[in-house]
Scaffold this motif. Structure first.
Motif: not given
Length: 260
Positions: A217-220, A231-233, A235-240
């Motif tokens: 949900e961090r993407v949305n 920029l938002y998170d 550390s998110s798995i999707a950022s990596r």
């Protein structure tokens, strides 16, 4: 010479815009010069970066219909160190306006030609359709990335898109290469997702990106905040995953895209 990459899937909800926005940011932080073109009348990439829909004076529709200079509508996304060509709803008029024009599928390619030397990567966020706008993107692009969720209906639309790609290649007028199919919105808890992921591996082999973009949900949330996920998170798995995707693309283009 820059690489122009169309990010496309004719099915909505494939993670296409999230891929375009977050991949643009991930590439920019590797010190590549990046331009993101929002070619979708829904303006999702423009809004996800915190911009308002483009006004008439800075309309991509005006570039495609009236051949206005593309350079005049480029915006700086300073927080991400890359550039954006924003969209507005006027893009819906392009298909009607260009219907009888002989070069209607080449307008974007001609307009981008004056900007190519300024960027290392130009990403095009395509609409979820197979109409004139998507065809303009595919004729303008060197490569195509196809984001696809691991679900049944996404596989059906993937078949339609690959047939369209084959027809374009067969025409001899389009020099597009498939850079890769990208698994998105992947939920490892779902057995169907795992099974379809395996089927994609068998079908596409080395044309399937190793990187998988997980569902979060961090993407949305990031899009709603007007920021890329990194920029938002960060550390998110999707950022990596988006950083890994950027590295995989750089490696593929350095070695030459795999074809099969």
């Amino acid at each position: 010479m820059s690489a122009v990459i169309a990010i496309t899937n004719i099915k909505g909800g494939s993670g296409k815009t999230s891929t375009a926005v977050n991949l643009s940011f991930a590439m920019a932080i590797t010190h590549r010069r990046v331009l993101l073109v929002d070619l979708d009348p829904q303006c999702s990439a423009t809004i996800a970066l915190g911009f308002n829909r483009a006004d008439d004076a800075h309309s991509l529709a005006g570039v495609l219909i009236s051949s206005n200079p593309m350079s005049e509508i480029v915006l700086k996304y300073n927080r991400g160190q890359f550039d954006l060509i924003p969209a507005n709803e006027d893009l819906t008029a392009v298909q009607v306006a260009l219907y009888s024009e002989r070069d209607c599928n080449l307008r974007l390619k001609k307009s981008l030609s004056v900007l190519r030397d300024l960027y290392d990567f130009i990403f095009i966020d395509c609409p979820a359709s197979s109409g004139v706008l998507t065809l303009n993107a595919l004729y303008a692009a060197d490569y195509m990335i196809v984001p696809t969720p691991c679900d049944y209906f996404a596989i059906e639309s993937l078949g339609q898109l690959t047939r369209m790609f084959s027809d374009l290649k067969g025409s001899g007028r389009c020099h597009l290469e498939l850079l890769g199919v990208l698994r998105t919105l992947y939920d490892q808890r779902q057995q169907l997702a795992s099974r379809i992921s395996s089927e994609l591996e068998q079908q596409f082999g080395s044309l399937l990106f190793r990187t998988i973009i997980p569902y979060t949900e961090r993407v949305n949330e990031a899009s709603a905040s007007g920021r890329p996920l990194l920029l938002y998170d960060k550390s998110s798995i999707a950022s990596r995953a988006y950083l890994e995707l950027a590295g995989e693309i750089i490696s593929k283009l350095k070695d030459g895209p795999v074809t099969q």
